[in-house]
Design a protein around this motif. Structure first.
Motif, PDB file in Angstrom:
ATOM      1  N   VAL B  80      -5.290 -16.633   7.983  1.00  0.00           N
ATOM      2  CA  VAL B  80      -4.309 -15.913   8.811  1.00  0.00           C
ATOM      3  C   VAL B  80      -3.370 -15.089   7.928  1.00  0.00           C
ATOM      4  CG1 VAL B  80      -2.276 -16.203  10.278  1.00  0.00           C
ATOM      5  CG2 VAL B  80      -4.361 -17.481  10.772  1.00  0.00           C
ATOM      6  N   VAL B  81      -2.843 -15.721   6.886  1.00  0.00           N
ATOM      7  CA  VAL B  81      -1.882 -15.037   6.018  1.00  0.00           C
ATOM      8  C   VAL B  81      -2.536 -13.848   5.320  1.00  0.00           C
ATOM      9  CG1 VAL B  81      -0.518 -15.262   3.912  1.00  0.00           C
ATOM     10  CG2 VAL B  81      -0.420 -17.042   5.660  1.00  0.00           C
ATOM     11  N   LEU B  82      -3.748 -14.077   4.789  1.00  0.00           N
ATOM     12  CA  LEU B  82      -4.428 -12.983   4.091  1.00  0.00           C
ATOM     13  C   LEU B  82      -4.683 -11.805   5.025  1.00  0.00           C
ATOM     14  CD1 LEU B  82      -7.142 -14.004   1.522  1.00  0.00           C
ATOM     15  CD2 LEU B  82      -4.796 -13.223   1.207  1.00  0.00           C
ATOM     16  N   SER B  83      -5.175 -12.077   6.230  1.00  0.00           N
ATOM     17  CA  SER B  83      -5.466 -10.922   7.095  1.00  0.00           C
ATOM     18  C   SER B  83      -4.187 -10.259   7.586  1.00  0.00           C
ATOM     19  CB  SER B  83      -6.403 -11.255   8.267  1.00  0.00           C
ATOM     20  OG  SER B  83      -6.390 -12.592   8.579  1.00  0.00           O
ATOM     21  N   ALA B  84      -3.145 -11.046   7.842  1.00  0.00           N
ATOM     22  CA  ALA B  84      -1.874 -10.424   8.257  1.00  0.00           C
ATOM     23  C   ALA B  84      -1.366  -9.501   7.154  1.00  0.00           C
ATOM     24  CB  ALA B  84      -0.835 -11.493   8.581  1.00  0.00           C
ATOM     25  N   ALA B  85      -1.435  -9.974   5.896  1.00  0.00           N
ATOM     26  CA  ALA B  85      -0.931  -9.161   4.786  1.00  0.00           C
ATOM     27  C   ALA B  85      -1.840  -7.959   4.538  1.00  0.00           C
ATOM     28  CB  ALA B  85      -0.812 -10.004   3.527  1.00  0.00           C
ATOM     29  N   PHE B  86      -3.135  -8.178   4.642  1.00  0.00           N
ATOM     30  CA  PHE B  86      -4.097  -7.096   4.390  1.00  0.00           C
ATOM     31  C   PHE B  86      -3.985  -5.990   5.431  1.00  0.00           C
ATOM     32  CE2 PHE B  86      -7.901  -7.419   1.472  1.00  0.00           C
ATOM     33  CZ  PHE B  86      -7.201  -8.097   0.499  1.00  0.00           C
ATOM     34  N   PHE B  87      -3.890  -6.391   6.705  1.00  0.00           N
ATOM     35  CA  PHE B  87      -3.924  -5.377   7.762  1.00  0.00           C
ATOM     36  C   PHE B  87      -2.532  -4.933   8.210  1.00  0.00           C
ATOM     37  CE2 PHE B  87      -8.004  -7.729   8.466  1.00  0.00           C
ATOM     38  CZ  PHE B  87      -8.805  -6.743   7.919  1.00  0.00           C
ATOM     39  N   GLY B  88      -1.540  -5.799   8.006  1.00  0.00           N
ATOM     40  CA  GLY B  88      -0.197  -5.435   8.457  1.00  0.00           C
ATOM     41  C   GLY B  88       0.750  -5.072   7.328  1.00  0.00           C
ATOM     42  N   GLY B  89       0.470  -5.604   6.129  1.00  0.00           N
ATOM     43  CA  GLY B  89       1.413  -5.497   5.020  1.00  0.00           C
ATOM     44  C   GLY B  89       1.769  -4.080   4.623  1.00  0.00           C
ATOM     45  N   ASP B  90       0.867  -3.120   4.867  1.00  0.00           N
ATOM     46  CA  ASP B  90       1.215  -1.748   4.502  1.00  0.00           C
ATOM     47  C   ASP B  90       1.031  -0.804   5.683  1.00  0.00           C
ATOM     48  OD1 ASP B  90      -1.505  -1.623   4.671  1.00  0.00           O
ATOM     49  OD2 ASP B  90      -1.752  -0.319   2.934  1.00  0.00           O
ATOM     50  N   PHE B  96       4.054   6.287   4.851  1.00  0.00           N
ATOM     51  CA  PHE B  96       4.990   7.024   4.007  1.00  0.00           C
ATOM     52  C   PHE B  96       4.346   7.330   2.664  1.00  0.00           C
ATOM     53  CE2 PHE B  96       7.553   5.229   7.231  1.00  0.00           C
ATOM     54  CZ  PHE B  96       8.635   6.087   7.372  1.00  0.00           C
ATOM     55  N   GLN B  97       3.800   6.284   2.040  1.00  0.00           N
ATOM     56  CA  GLN B  97       3.256   6.481   0.700  1.00  0.00           C
ATOM     57  C   GLN B  97       2.046   7.421   0.699  1.00  0.00           C
ATOM     58  OE1 GLN B  97       2.850   3.019  -1.737  1.00  0.00           O
ATOM     59  NE2 GLN B  97       1.322   3.980  -3.011  1.00  0.00           N
ATOM     60  N   ASN B  98       1.166   7.274   1.678  1.00  0.00           N
ATOM     61  CA  ASN B  98      -0.023   8.130   1.706  1.00  0.00           C
ATOM     62  C   ASN B  98       0.214   9.438   2.452  1.00  0.00           C
ATOM     63  OD1 ASN B  98      -1.169   5.834   0.575  1.00  0.00           O
ATOM     64  ND2 ASN B  98      -1.875   5.085   2.557  1.00  0.00           N
ATOM     65  N   ARG B  99       1.402   9.619   2.953  1.00  0.00           N
ATOM     66  CA  ARG B  99       1.794  10.843   3.655  1.00  0.00           C
ATOM     67  C   ARG B  99       1.027  11.076   4.951  1.00  0.00           C
ATOM     68  NH1 ARG B  99       4.678  14.130   0.751  1.00  0.00           N
ATOM     69  NH2 ARG B  99       3.991  15.942   1.885  1.00  0.00           N
ATOM     70  N   THR B 100       0.370  10.040   5.485  1.00  0.00           N
ATOM     71  CA  THR B 100      -0.337  10.212   6.760  1.00  0.00           C
ATOM     72  C   THR B 100       0.663  10.330   7.910  1.00  0.00           C
ATOM     73  OG1 THR B 100      -0.591   7.820   6.804  1.00  0.00           O
ATOM     74  CG2 THR B 100      -2.496   9.087   6.125  1.00  0.00           C
ATOM     75  N   PHE B 178       9.774  -1.429   3.178  1.00  0.00           N
ATOM     76  CA  PHE B 178       9.478  -0.805   1.897  1.00  0.00           C
ATOM     77  C   PHE B 178       8.732   0.505   2.087  1.00  0.00           C
ATOM     78  CE2 PHE B 178       9.677  -5.381   1.055  1.00  0.00           C
ATOM     79  CZ  PHE B 178      10.644  -5.395   0.070  1.00  0.00           C
ATOM     80  N   LYS B 179       8.822   1.381   1.082  1.00  0.00           N
ATOM     81  CA  LYS B 179       8.061   2.623   1.151  1.00  0.00           C
ATOM     82  C   LYS B 179       6.808   2.549   0.296  1.00  0.00           C
ATOM     83  CE  LYS B 179      11.085   6.235   2.687  1.00  0.00           C
ATOM     84  NZ  LYS B 179      12.062   7.229   2.318  1.00  0.00           N
ATOM     85  N   ASN B 180       6.676   1.437  -0.458  1.00  0.00           N
ATOM     86  CA  ASN B 180       5.530   1.311  -1.342  1.00  0.00           C
ATOM     87  C   ASN B 180       4.559   0.284  -0.761  1.00  0.00           C
ATOM     88  OD1 ASN B 180       3.990  -0.045  -3.526  1.00  0.00           O
ATOM     89  ND2 ASN B 180       4.962   1.536  -4.762  1.00  0.00           N
ATOM     90  N   SER B 181       3.297   0.691  -0.543  1.00  0.00           N
ATOM     91  CA  SER B 181       2.374  -0.214   0.150  1.00  0.00           C
ATOM     92  C   SER B 181       2.060  -1.468  -0.645  1.00  0.00           C
ATOM     93  CB  SER B 181       1.068   0.470   0.517  1.00  0.00           C
ATOM     94  OG  SER B 181       1.060   1.805   0.202  1.00  0.00           O
TER      95      SER B 181
END
Ligand SMILES: Nc1ncnc2c1ncn2[C@@H]1O[C@H](COP(=O)(O)OP(=O)(O)OP(=O)(O)O)[C@@H](O)[C@H]1O
Ligand SMILES: [Mg+2]
Lengths: 310, 283
Positions: B80-90, B96-100, B178-181
């Protein structure tokens, strides 16, 4: 109602730095307005506020009379934007990226594919429509970005240096595209004065976050370019001071300034000497003059309005 | 002009759906989704192979419940933690960082619609990952204990889903902060995997206080439900010479756990949304 863009007492501070200072500007009607100013003048800042990417510290930004900070969705309903080379989700194809915007902007389903095909054809990206954007070059991405602004047939289009990253043909294509956008209000920032002269009817110039002038190109040129003509002369070799002096002694010449190593800008009095006579006289110096280009009146006005940058 | 090319008004609910659809498409094609699936397959593959070879009594010595407790119970929260961080963390910081965000935000769409849509897409991607892990566990469980899936396991899977909803909200809030993924992903992982656990342990052992404020304490119900009888809400173990000191251990009850996770979901969702609404696209 005619399309409009309006900034009322618009200010933006970054910490103690004032990027935009009480900007008042109202643009109304269907036309193309160039937005000029040196690097760091506040052009992008203004456009970001107008499109809801940042908030103004003070003042109001309106598009078609709707306050962007209060109702971005309403303000941008008929306004498409291209601010500072955006990126598209890398695993989407141009077709999907454009499709997303069509859906967000409420382009009717039955028209969607036609509009996407047209927009991609306009920017010559049809053969790439099914490839992932992630692998595209900077200029190819910018072409898709430009296509994105054409989709929903908006009344207002805000473009921040749309030719950034494009090849020479791409730049000329952008000029054609912007010129073909009739019956719309286009607000476009650019450093390419030739581009602005060609496609815009009016210009707004800002520097240090303050509006210097907003008027038609003719009026700005007439008021600030100084009377008479200007011509840029290119030489085969480096231009030395004696040569500059010799040119400045030609009858009718008002001033001569070096624009770079091999070029002189010659301002002259139209009443005293014609452009073709001047041409003969400079060539007569036998100093290796290679090219004669009439300097753009807008450039002249720009240089006299904006004395120094940063 | 508008007559020439009609535009229909698009409601915010449709915008949420559009945002979810294209974000999911992006997730589904991105390498990250497959890396996450690969991690799950490696974990469950190792589990399957090792249990099959060594037949540890902790897994296969007792009943089906014991098996699910040892397998699913020990790893579900990690997944759960890994997928939350992987898919939600950035999710937001990446815009912002990728300018999308420069492509998506300056359009007639509310930021909240973009946010909720992205959240739904992330939930869908994480749910697929969790479901794959659950299915592999069930396949193993049925192999050793044919014909019986304990109802506690079904509950545990449901609780893990609730935990994922809460953890995803928390990861989204960090991604708005944060602005950094990389930083926002890392912060989510470190917080959910270590910091909260340490805080749980320290508050209960040192201070003797129930860590009711901790998301991981609430998530304890995912494995607790697989223990029969359900672990005591509070147990005190005397330690030291003559039992002079007492170490307290707390376990969230099911209603308590659900409440904690629910509150985290709501608070973090609101916090993340407010942060995103206020965030400026400056470089
Ligand atoms: N996030 C920020 N923090 C601090 N200062 C900023 C920030 N963003 C912009 N600025 C400053 O605001 C000023 C205006 O910047 P802006 O991007 O609007 O200029 P511009 O007219 O678009 O310039 P260019 O022609 O180079 O694109 C600049 O001096 C810039 O340094
Ligand atoms: Mg700029």
């Amino acid at each position: 109602m005619a399309p409009s863009i309006e900034a009322r007492q618009l200010s933006k501070n970054y910490g103690r730095f004032t990027a935009l200072s009480s900007l008042d500007l109202k643009i109304q009607g269907t036309k193309c307005v160039g937005f000029l100013g040196p690097n760091g003048a506040g052009k992008t800042t203004t456009m970001k506020i107008l499109t809801g990417l940042i908030r103004a510290t003070k003042g109001t930004a309106l598009i078609n009379g709707v306050d962007v900070s209060k109702d971005k969705k309403g303000a941008l309903a008929s306004c498409s934007t291209l601010i500072e080379t955006p990126e598209i989700y890398p695993s989407l194809t141009p077709k999907e990226a454009l499709s997303m915007l069509c859906e967000i902007r409420g382009v009717p389903k039955e028209e969607k594919n036609k509009r996407i095909d047209e927009a991609l054809a306009r920017v010559k990206m049809t053969e790439w429509e099914g490839k992932k954007v992630g692998g595209f070059s900077k200029g190819m991405k910018q072409r898709v970005n430009i296509a994105s602004t054409l989709l929903s047939d908006p009344e207002v289009i805000i473009l921040d240096e749309p030719s950034t990253g494009l090849d020479p043909r791409g730049m000329s294509e952008v000029r054609d595209i912007v010129m073909s956008l009739k019956d719309r209000l286009v607000f476009m920032s650019s450093h390419l004065l030739a581009e602005v002269t060609e496609v815009c009817q009016e210009v707004a110039m800002i520097d240090h976050g303050k509006l210097l002038v907003y008027d038609t190109i003719e009026n700005v040129t007439a008021k600030f370019a100084g009377g008479g003509g200007a011509i840029e002369v290119g030489f085969a070799g480096a231009v030395e001071e004696p040569l500059r002096l010799r040119v400045s002694k030609i009858p009718g010449v008002l001033s001569v300034t070096k624009s770079n190593d091999r070029h002189l800008i010659v301002k002259f009095d139209n009443a005293a000497v014609t452009q073709d006579r001047l041409f003969e006289l400079v060539a007569g110096l036998k100093a290796g003059a290679l090219s004669f280009t009439p300097a753009s009146g807008l450039e002249d006005a720009y240089l006299s309005l904006i004395k120094e940058t940063l | 002009m508008s007559d020439q090319h009609p535009r229909t008004k698009v409601g915010s609910l449709s915008h949420v759906w559009i945002s979810a659809k294209y974000n999911f498409l992006n997730y589904f094609r991105a390498r990250r989704f497959y890396v996450m699936l690969a991690i799950i397959l490696i974990i469950s593959g190792l589990l399957t192979a090792l249990v099959g070879y060594y037949r540890p009594p902790g897994f296969v010595g007792g009943n089906a419940l014991g098996f699910y407790g040892a397998g699913w119970g020990s790893f579900a929260n990690f997944v759960v933690v890994l997928s939350a961080a992987f898919f939600g963390g950035d999710a937001i910081s990446g815009e912002f960082q990728n300018r999308t965000g420069y492509y998506l935000v300056p359009n007639p769409i509310r930021r909240s619609a973009i946010y909720v849509g992205k959240w739904i897409a992330a939930l869908a991607a994480s749910t697929i990952v969790l479901a794959v892990f659950a299915l592999i566990m069930v396949a193993n469980g049925l192999f050793y204990f044919p014909g019986s899936i304990p109802w506690q396991f079904v509950e545990s899977v449901a609780f893990a889903f609730v935990y994922m909803v809460a953890a995803l909200s928390l990861a989204f809030a960090f991604s708005s902060l944060f602005k950094n993924s990389s930083i926002s992903i890392l912060m989510s992982v470190i917080l959910l995997l270590f910091v909260f656990d340490v805080v749980d342990t320290v508050t209960s052992i040192v201070a003797g206080i129930e860590p009711w404020f901790s998301i991981t304490y609430g998530a304890g119900i995912v494995s607790n439900i697989l223990t029969v009888p359900y672990p005591a809400a509070k147990s005190v173990t005397p330690v030291g010479p003559g039992g002079r000191f007492a170490i307290a251990q707390f376990n969230a009850t099911v209603p308590e756990g659900l409440l904690i996770l629910g509150v985290y979901f709501i608070v973090m969702a609101v916090l993340g949304l407010v942060l995103f609404e206020r965030k400026e696209f400056t470089s």
